[in-house]
Design a protein around this motif. Structure first.
Motif, mmCIF file in Angstrom:
data_model
loop_
_atom_site.group_PDB
_atom_site.id
_atom_site.type_symbol
_atom_site.label_atom_id
_atom_site.label_comp_id
_atom_site.label_asym_id
_atom_site.label_seq_id
_atom_site.Cartn_x
_atom_site.Cartn_y
_atom_site.Cartn_z
ATOM 1 N N GLN A 121 15.066 -38.222 20.881
ATOM 2 C CA GLN A 121 14.131 -37.176 20.499
ATOM 3 C C GLN A 121 12.851 -37.173 21.346
ATOM 4 O OE1 GLN A 121 15.112 -34.961 18.373
ATOM 5 N NE2 GLN A 121 16.990 -36.050 17.833
ATOM 6 N N ALA A 122 12.879 -37.832 22.478
ATOM 7 C CA ALA A 122 11.677 -37.954 23.303
ATOM 8 C C ALA A 122 11.243 -36.607 23.880
ATOM 9 C CB ALA A 122 11.920 -38.943 24.437
ATOM 10 N N VAL B 274 7.502 -39.795 27.798
ATOM 11 C CA VAL B 274 8.095 -40.433 28.976
ATOM 12 C C VAL B 274 7.233 -40.304 30.221
ATOM 13 C CG1 VAL B 274 10.448 -40.180 28.124
ATOM 14 C CG2 VAL B 274 9.414 -38.341 29.467
ATOM 15 N N VAL B 275 5.956 -39.999 30.055
ATOM 16 C CA VAL B 275 5.074 -39.891 31.214
ATOM 17 C C VAL B 275 3.664 -40.340 30.819
ATOM 18 C CG1 VAL B 275 4.350 -37.515 30.796
ATOM 19 C CG2 VAL B 275 4.405 -38.384 33.126
ATOM 20 N N ASP B 276 2.973 -40.978 31.737
ATOM 21 C CA ASP B 276 1.550 -41.280 31.560
ATOM 22 C C ASP B 276 0.859 -41.101 32.898
ATOM 23 O OD1 ASP B 276 2.176 -43.526 33.084
ATOM 24 O OD2 ASP B 276 2.274 -44.859 31.346
ATOM 25 N N GLU B 277 -0.393 -41.563 32.994
ATOM 26 C CA GLU B 277 -1.143 -41.350 34.227
ATOM 27 C C GLU B 277 -0.542 -42.066 35.434
ATOM 28 O OE1 GLU B 277 -2.848 -44.776 31.908
ATOM 29 O OE2 GLU B 277 -2.296 -42.696 31.498
ATOM 30 N N LYS C 198 7.949 -42.815 32.798
ATOM 31 C CA LYS C 198 8.305 -44.078 32.148
ATOM 32 C C LYS C 198 9.817 -44.097 31.908
ATOM 33 C CE LYS C 198 5.395 -43.510 28.717
ATOM 34 N NZ LYS C 198 4.633 -43.815 27.480
ATOM 35 N N ILE C 199 10.565 -44.289 32.973
ATOM 36 C CA ILE C 199 12.023 -44.401 32.885
ATOM 37 C C ILE C 199 12.453 -45.659 33.613
ATOM 38 C CG2 ILE C 199 12.456 -41.918 32.666
ATOM 39 C CD1 ILE C 199 13.031 -41.827 35.626
ATOM 40 N N ARG C 200 13.567 -46.209 33.217
ATOM 41 C CA ARG C 200 14.054 -47.458 33.798
ATOM 42 C C ARG C 200 14.590 -47.238 35.207
ATOM 43 N NH1 ARG C 200 17.514 -49.345 28.496
ATOM 44 N NH2 ARG C 200 15.727 -49.907 27.167
ATOM 45 N N SER C 201 14.252 -48.148 36.084
ATOM 46 C CA SER C 201 14.695 -48.028 37.472
ATOM 47 C C SER C 201 16.193 -48.240 37.621
ATOM 48 C CB SER C 201 13.945 -49.034 38.349
ATOM 49 O OG SER C 201 14.154 -50.358 37.878
ATOM 50 N N ARG C 202 16.814 -48.962 36.673
ATOM 51 C CA ARG C 202 18.254 -49.204 36.796
ATOM 52 C C ARG C 202 19.073 -47.934 36.601
ATOM 53 N NH1 ARG C 202 21.042 -51.846 31.524
ATOM 54 N NH2 ARG C 202 19.996 -50.638 29.892
ATOM 55 N N GLY C 203 18.427 -46.900 36.061
ATOM 56 C CA GLY C 203 19.123 -45.632 35.937
ATOM 57 C C GLY C 203 19.458 -45.021 37.284
ATOM 58 N N HIS C 204 18.765 -45.462 38.312
ATOM 59 C CA HIS C 204 19.013 -44.929 39.656
ATOM 60 C C HIS C 204 20.414 -45.264 40.140
ATOM 61 C CE1 HIS C 204 18.840 -44.801 44.078
ATOM 62 N NE2 HIS C 204 18.002 -43.791 43.880
ATOM 63 N N ARG C 205 20.910 -46.434 39.752
ATOM 64 C CA ARG C 205 22.234 -46.864 40.217
ATOM 65 C C ARG C 205 23.356 -46.060 39.567
ATOM 66 N NH1 ARG C 205 19.676 -51.846 39.361
ATOM 67 N NH2 ARG C 205 20.836 -52.166 37.422
ATOM 68 N N PHE D 114 10.060 -34.232 40.604
ATOM 69 C CA PHE D 114 9.320 -33.256 39.802
ATOM 70 C C PHE D 114 7.889 -33.740 39.584
ATOM 71 C CE2 PHE D 114 8.058 -31.120 35.858
ATOM 72 C CZ PHE D 114 8.464 -29.825 36.119
ATOM 73 N N THR D 115 6.920 -32.881 39.784
ATOM 74 C CA THR D 115 5.527 -33.234 39.558
ATOM 75 C C THR D 115 5.283 -33.400 38.064
ATOM 76 O OG1 THR D 115 4.869 -31.968 41.501
ATOM 77 C CG2 THR D 115 3.138 -32.547 39.926
ATOM 78 N N PHE D 116 4.952 -34.603 37.654
ATOM 79 C CA PHE D 116 4.809 -34.848 36.217
ATOM 80 C C PHE D 116 3.490 -34.272 35.709
ATOM 81 C CE2 PHE D 116 1.689 -38.198 36.678
ATOM 82 C CZ PHE D 116 1.988 -38.792 37.892
ATOM 83 N N PRO D 117 3.447 -33.892 34.437
ATOM 84 C CA PRO D 117 2.256 -33.250 33.882
ATOM 85 C C PRO D 117 1.093 -34.221 33.750
ATOM 86 C CG PRO D 117 3.875 -33.645 32.162
ATOM 87 C CD PRO D 117 4.539 -33.993 33.451
ATOM 88 N N THR D 118 -0.097 -33.692 33.924
ATOM 89 C CA THR D 118 -1.319 -34.479 33.765
ATOM 90 C C THR D 118 -2.311 -33.682 32.938
ATOM 91 O OG1 THR D 118 -2.347 -33.559 35.760
ATOM 92 C CG2 THR D 118 -0.953 -35.513 36.034
ATOM 93 N N PRO D 119 -3.255 -34.349 32.288
ATOM 94 C CA PRO D 119 -4.267 -33.617 31.506
ATOM 95 C C PRO D 119 -5.056 -32.634 32.352
ATOM 96 C CG PRO D 119 -4.283 -35.940 30.941
ATOM 97 C CD PRO D 119 -3.380 -35.805 32.131
#
Length: 224
Positions: free
Chosen positions: A21-22, A27-30, A34-41, A53-58
């Motif tokens: 439900q994220a 899943v993003v901060d400054e 915030k995702i696991r690097s092992r997902g790349h494999r 993708f450019t992640f959102p910022t305040p």
């Protein structure tokens, strides 16, 4: 690009460390995503799409809801017409549409004309499929079809001739297909074009009502 779940499935969000439900905010901060690097494999394409993708910022401002205007365009305002065009199943336009749908038409006349063009009226040939025998209640013809009723039937053709004869002229005919071709011919003034279409729909509607009225009354030329 849609839901991450649709892209990777249940196992994919586990590999990436994303809760079912994220939201973006989860899943993003400054510092970035915030995702696991092992997902790349296991999901290299998805991982590359996310990181590209450019992640959102305040500083970018608050999120806003956008409505899909067409396949590749989004707008802040809602448009019912564009939404309907995306939801409906589009088919090829039929040539006779201009004889059915136009702004000056009487709605129930247009609907009756539409049923007639679609050959959905309960004429004798269709009623036989239901085990019912019904001839033409206007002239006594045993084989009642749409083509007979409009306007091969002598009774209905006289109605058509007396109603639209002067508007159509020599192009008037008892043949259904020839009639449609004649009605669609260009060259008429705007007013004549409207009058011809209104006359056609009115005659179609009136003949069908008279046909059913005689059938229910059991007048001459009814066959059961």
């Amino acid at each position: 690009m849609g839901k991450l779940m649709d892209e990777t499935g249940e196992i994919g969000i586990r590999y990436l460390g994303v809760a079912r439900q994220a939201t973006f905010a989860d899943v993003v901060d400054e510092n970035g995503w915030k995702i696991r690097s092992r997902g790349h494999r296991s999901f290299p394409n998805t991982y590359e799409k996310i990181n590209a993708f450019t992640f959102p910022t305040p500083q970018a401002g608050a999120d806003i809801a956008l409505w899909r205007y067409n396949q590749d365009e989004y707008k802040e305002s809602f448009c019912s017409a564009s939404t309907w065009n995306q939801l409906r199943s589009k088919k090829e336009r039929v040539t006779w549409r201009k004889l059915v749908w136009f702004s000056q038409a009487v709605p129930h006349h247009s609907f009756m004309a539409w049923l007639t063009f679609r050959n959905r009226l309960s004429t004798g040939d269709r009623m036989r499929l239901w085990g019912i025998t019904q001839g033409c209640t206007l002239c006594g013809e045993v084989n009642e079809t749409r083509e007979h009723l409009y306007f091969a039937c002598p009774f209905s053709f006289m109605i058509w001739l007396n109603t639209a004869g002067q508007l159509i002229g020599e192009g008037i005919t008892p043949d259904w297909d020839d009639t449609i071709v004649s009605l669609l011919q260009p060259g008429r003034t705007r007013l004549d074009s409207i009058l011809v279409r209104m006359a056609f729909q009115t005659v179609v509607y009136t003949i069908w009502r008279e046909r059913n009225s005689r059938r229910h009354r059991g007048d001459a030329y009814s066959y059961y």
